[in-house]
Write a protein that holds these residues in place. Structure first.
Motif, PDB file in Angstrom:
ATOM      1  N   LYS A 168       0.739  -1.148   0.007  1.00  0.00           N
ATOM      2  CA  LYS A 168      -0.146  -0.129   0.065  1.00  0.00           C
ATOM      3  C   LYS A 168       0.838   1.197  -0.008  1.00  0.00           C
ATOM      4  CE  LYS A 168      -3.800   2.061   2.321  1.00  0.00           C
ATOM      5  NZ  LYS A 168      -4.895   2.058   3.317  1.00  0.00           N
ATOM      6  N   GLU A 169       2.102   1.338   0.730  1.00  0.00           N
ATOM      7  CA  GLU A 169       2.670   2.483   0.959  1.00  0.00           C
ATOM      8  C   GLU A 169       3.819   2.542  -0.254  1.00  0.00           C
ATOM      9  OE1 GLU A 169       4.646   2.043   4.782  1.00  0.00           O
ATOM     10  OE2 GLU A 169       2.889   2.417   5.983  1.00  0.00           O
ATOM     11  N   HIS A 170       4.249   1.652  -0.739  1.00  0.00           N
ATOM     12  CA  HIS A 170       5.281   1.818  -1.826  1.00  0.00           C
ATOM     13  C   HIS A 170       5.034   1.486  -3.092  1.00  0.00           C
ATOM     14  CE1 HIS A 170       8.265   2.632   1.371  1.00  0.00           C
ATOM     15  NE2 HIS A 170       7.608   1.591   2.089  1.00  0.00           N
ATOM     16  N   LEU A 171       3.943   0.578  -3.049  1.00  0.00           N
ATOM     17  CA  LEU A 171       3.436  -0.052  -4.536  1.00  0.00           C
ATOM     18  C   LEU A 171       2.216   0.560  -4.878  1.00  0.00           C
ATOM     19  CD1 LEU A 171       4.482  -3.750  -4.366  1.00  0.00           C
ATOM     20  CD2 LEU A 171       5.952  -1.947  -5.202  1.00  0.00           C
ATOM     21  N   GLN A 172       1.545   1.503  -4.052  1.00  0.00           N
ATOM     22  CA  GLN A 172       0.249   2.008  -4.508  1.00  0.00           C
ATOM     23  C   GLN A 172      -0.860   0.905  -4.614  1.00  0.00           C
ATOM     24  OE1 GLN A 172       3.198   3.713  -6.079  1.00  0.00           O
ATOM     25  NE2 GLN A 172       2.975   4.546  -3.913  1.00  0.00           N
ATOM     26  N   ILE A 173      -0.705  -0.205  -3.871  1.00  0.00           N
ATOM     27  CA  ILE A 173      -1.757  -1.309  -3.967  1.00  0.00           C
ATOM     28  C   ILE A 173      -2.638  -1.233  -2.763  1.00  0.00           C
ATOM     29  CG2 ILE A 173      -2.450  -3.734  -4.336  1.00  0.00           C
ATOM     30  CD1 ILE A 173       0.359  -3.815  -5.888  1.00  0.00           C
ATOM     31  N   ASP A 174      -3.821  -0.689  -2.845  1.00  0.00           N
ATOM     32  CA  ASP A 174      -4.635  -0.761  -1.791  1.00  0.00           C
ATOM     33  C   ASP A 174      -5.458  -2.131  -1.805  1.00  0.00           C
ATOM     34  OD1 ASP A 174      -6.167  -0.321   0.625  1.00  0.00           O
ATOM     35  OD2 ASP A 174      -7.555   1.092  -0.467  1.00  0.00           O
ATOM     36  N   ALA A 175      -5.228  -2.982  -0.841  1.00  0.00           N
ATOM     37  CA  ALA A 175      -5.822  -4.241  -0.927  1.00  0.00           C
ATOM     38  C   ALA A 175      -6.645  -4.751   0.382  1.00  0.00           C
ATOM     39  CB  ALA A 175      -4.450  -5.207  -1.141  1.00  0.00           C
ATOM     40  N   SER A 176      -7.485  -5.343   0.032  1.00  0.00           N
ATOM     41  CA  SER A 176      -8.386  -5.970   1.299  1.00  0.00           C
ATOM     42  C   SER A 176      -8.128  -7.364   1.182  1.00  0.00           C
ATOM     43  CB  SER A 176      -9.824  -5.683   1.374  1.00  0.00           C
ATOM     44  OG  SER A 176     -10.721  -6.221   2.315  1.00  0.00           O
ATOM     45  N   GLU A 201       2.086 -11.819  -3.517  1.00  0.00           N
ATOM     46  CA  GLU A 201       2.419 -10.706  -4.506  1.00  0.00           C
ATOM     47  C   GLU A 201       1.401 -10.846  -5.726  1.00  0.00           C
ATOM     48  OE1 GLU A 201       5.965  -8.452  -6.572  1.00  0.00           O
ATOM     49  OE2 GLU A 201       6.376 -10.315  -5.681  1.00  0.00           O
ATOM     50  N   LEU A 202       1.372 -12.153  -6.187  1.00  0.00           N
ATOM     51  CA  LEU A 202       0.412 -12.725  -7.106  1.00  0.00           C
ATOM     52  C   LEU A 202      -1.096 -12.134  -6.924  1.00  0.00           C
ATOM     53  CD1 LEU A 202       2.240 -16.039  -8.054  1.00  0.00           C
ATOM     54  CD2 LEU A 202       2.203 -13.898  -9.499  1.00  0.00           C
ATOM     55  N   CYS A 203      -1.349 -12.702  -5.666  1.00  0.00           N
ATOM     56  CA  CYS A 203      -2.764 -12.146  -5.449  1.00  0.00           C
ATOM     57  C   CYS A 203      -3.076 -10.750  -5.579  1.00  0.00           C
ATOM     58  CB  CYS A 203      -3.135 -12.754  -3.890  1.00  0.00           C
ATOM     59  SG  CYS A 203      -3.264 -14.738  -3.973  1.00  0.00           S
ATOM     60  N   LEU A 204      -2.175  -9.821  -4.854  1.00  0.00           N
ATOM     61  CA  LEU A 204      -2.439  -8.342  -5.106  1.00  0.00           C
ATOM     62  C   LEU A 204      -2.601  -8.084  -6.590  1.00  0.00           C
ATOM     63  CD1 LEU A 204       0.326  -7.371  -2.261  1.00  0.00           C
ATOM     64  CD2 LEU A 204      -2.308  -7.617  -2.217  1.00  0.00           C
ATOM     65  N   TYR A 205      -1.763  -8.683  -7.223  1.00  0.00           N
ATOM     66  CA  TYR A 205      -1.720  -8.124  -8.634  1.00  0.00           C
ATOM     67  C   TYR A 205      -2.978  -8.693  -9.500  1.00  0.00           C
ATOM     68  CZ  TYR A 205       2.586  -5.753  -8.442  1.00  0.00           C
ATOM     69  OH  TYR A 205       3.705  -5.045  -8.118  1.00  0.00           O
ATOM     70  N   ALA A 206      -3.372  -9.967  -9.035  1.00  0.00           N
ATOM     71  CA  ALA A 206      -4.333 -10.739  -9.761  1.00  0.00           C
ATOM     72  C   ALA A 206      -5.684 -10.405  -9.112  1.00  0.00           C
ATOM     73  CB  ALA A 206      -4.091 -12.306  -9.726  1.00  0.00           C
ATOM     74  N   GLY A 207      -6.116  -9.969  -8.047  1.00  0.00           N
ATOM     75  CA  GLY A 207      -7.384  -9.723  -7.283  1.00  0.00           C
ATOM     76  C   GLY A 207      -8.310  -8.897  -8.047  1.00  0.00           C
ATOM     77  N   ALA A 208      -9.451  -8.990  -8.192  1.00  0.00           N
ATOM     78  CA  ALA A 208     -10.509  -8.228  -8.720  1.00  0.00           C
ATOM     79  C   ALA A 208     -10.436  -7.051  -7.840  1.00  0.00           C
ATOM     80  CB  ALA A 208     -11.821  -8.953  -8.709  1.00  0.00           C
ATOM     81  N   ASN A 212     -11.658   0.667  -6.620  1.00  0.00           N
ATOM     82  CA  ASN A 212     -10.026   0.640  -6.512  1.00  0.00           C
ATOM     83  C   ASN A 212      -9.560   0.251  -5.386  1.00  0.00           C
ATOM     84  OD1 ASN A 212     -10.264   2.579  -8.853  1.00  0.00           O
ATOM     85  ND2 ASN A 212     -10.964   4.332  -7.729  1.00  0.00           N
ATOM     86  N   GLN A 213     -10.141  -0.876  -4.874  1.00  0.00           N
ATOM     87  CA  GLN A 213      -9.301  -1.631  -3.765  1.00  0.00           C
ATOM     88  C   GLN A 213      -9.201  -3.346  -4.249  1.00  0.00           C
ATOM     89  OE1 GLN A 213     -11.351  -2.475   0.198  1.00  0.00           O
ATOM     90  NE2 GLN A 213      -9.479  -1.660   0.865  1.00  0.00           N
TER      91      GLN A 213
END
Length: 422
Positions: A168-176, A201-208, A212-213
């Motif tokens: 979230k802080e460095h890759l700008q990926i807001d994930a739940s 990491e794969l989940c963060l990039y592949a998640g629906a 915007n989350q």
């Protein structure tokens, strides 16, 4: 850079697990604090911190640091490092981290010896295989071996949570990420932190995405961890550890542990090794305490081979539970082991005349064998010697302390007593 490399610990306190050697006051921690480094071999599964700890040690030493991977280096690469050890740059000594040392041949390992013995090179080697089998004995005797153990799922969970914060802080990926997903990744990576972070990491990039989350649930986590449930290398130590775990659990009459190790073998696609081991176990560990076990096991094995996986797991599980819960006896195993030992030591010369195949003993004449057929006597027994002369009185078989063998013991004791009283 992959998330697993980005989040690699920079201080020893950040290393996950290995508290048996890295905890406060533990031996490897004390060595690092003393700043006097011995030659060391880090042994354990991949993803358990071997390379990470070596890098942290290198950062806290004034020695020139080199890292080589034994799968790719040549003898000339080794000589280049040794040249540095003899130069001004290596005046404080060289610290060589040699990854996967088991892949070096004997000549390559021998080339290190002179530098290790004089202290010009301090070796930290890592291996996923048992060093006592794969590392040259002269290097082994000059090194301290530290075993790195698989990381527990509970230890991996905090690392995964830090990974989510970092994303979230460095890759700008807001994930739940649901707790169920986190737990599945942590428990399903086989104790490998790197695998766990890669799966996350794969989940963060592949998640629906929703508003915007990124949404990561257990179903998504399963897709990226289903092949990482257990390490399995059919030629490695863990393969034989799994087979050993299966046999020792059955021998110890623990059906739950035995089913676990059978499951690990089948999950790795190695049904044949499990089958061979079960047939051995039926004879070696159950033996004469329940002689029918080997026939039942053979029937289960034949069924498994005809059915094939995944259904083959059912008859194999039946065999495992039967063997684990059956009475145990290794009397036959011990008996043949003693007999073979005598044979290897040159004992057992010739044959008693009565057991030989009937034939003439010389030209123009014939000697009787003096063989007495037990079927011609009461209770189908008559006393006579069957052993070679130098082994008369030698006992290999001892009746086991189980119902079946004790019944046989009582029967033959009664028969022989009647024979003596005639």
């Amino acid at each position: 850079m992959p998330l697993a490399d980005t989040m690699r610990p920079q201080r020893i306190e950040e290393v996950v697990g290995q508290r048996h050697i890295l905890g406060e006051g533990k031996v490897l921690t004390r060595i690092m604090e003393s700043n006097i480094l011995p030659n060391m071999i880090f042994y354990g599964p991949s993803g358990t911190g071997k390379s990470t700890v070596a890098k942290i040690i290198a950062k806290n030493t004034d020695k020139q640091f080199f890292r080589l991977n034994a799968t790719t280096i040549s003898l000339s690469d080794m000589k280049e490092v040794m040249k540095e050890a003899d130069s001004l740059l290596g005046s404080n000594g060289v610290l060589l981290f040699l990854d996967e040392i088991q892949y070096l041949n004997k000549k390559q390992q021998q080339s290190l010896l002179d530098y290790i013995e004089t202290g010009r090179v301090t070796l930290i080697a890592s291996t996923t295989e048992n060093p006592y089998f794969y590392v040259y004995s002269a290097i082994l005797s000059r090194s301290t071996v530290f075993e790195f153990k698989p990381i527990t799922g509970d230890d991996i969970l905090p690392v995964l949570r830090r990974g989510i914060v970092y994303a979230k802080e460095h890759l700008q990926i807001d994930a739940s990420v649901t707790e169920a997903a986190l737990n599945h990744i942590a428990q399903g990576c086989g104790g490998d932190v790197r695998k766990a972070l890669n799966a996350l990491e794969l989940c963060l990039y592949a998640g629906a995405k929703q508003n915007n989350q990124v949404i990561v649930d257990k179903d998504l986590a399963k897709q990226f961890t289903q092949q990482s449930i257990q390490r399995f290398d059919r030629s490695g130590d863990e393969h034989y550890d799994t087979l050993s775990g299966l046999q020792k659990s059955i021998r110890g009459s623990d059906p739950d542990a035995a089913l676990h190790y059978l499951g690990r073998l089948l999950a790795g696609g190695d049904m044949l090794s499990a089958i061979r081991r079960l047939l051995v176990i039926a004879a070696e560990d159950i033996g004469l305490a329940y002689p029918q076990a080997i026939s039942i096991t053979k029937a289960c094995v034949d069924s498994a081979l005809q059915i094939g996986l995944p259904e083959a797991r059912i008859p194999l599980a039946e065999a495992v539970v039967l063997l684990a819960t059956a009475p145990k006896s290794d009397s036959a195993y011990k008996g043949i082991a003693k007999a073979m030992e005598d044979i290897q030591n040159g004992k057992g010369i010739g044959y008693p005349r009565c057991v030989q195949n009937q034939h003439t003993d010389g030209e123009g004449g014939s000697l009787g064998q003096n063989y007495r057929n037990p079927h011609s006597y009461a209770l189908h027994y008559v006393e006579q010697n069957y052993m070679p002369e130098d082994l008369i009185g030698r006992q290999y078989y001892v009746y086991g302390e189980n119902k079946t063998e004790q019944a046989a013991k009582s029967y033959w004791k009664a028969v022989k007593t009647k024979n003596e009283n005639r």
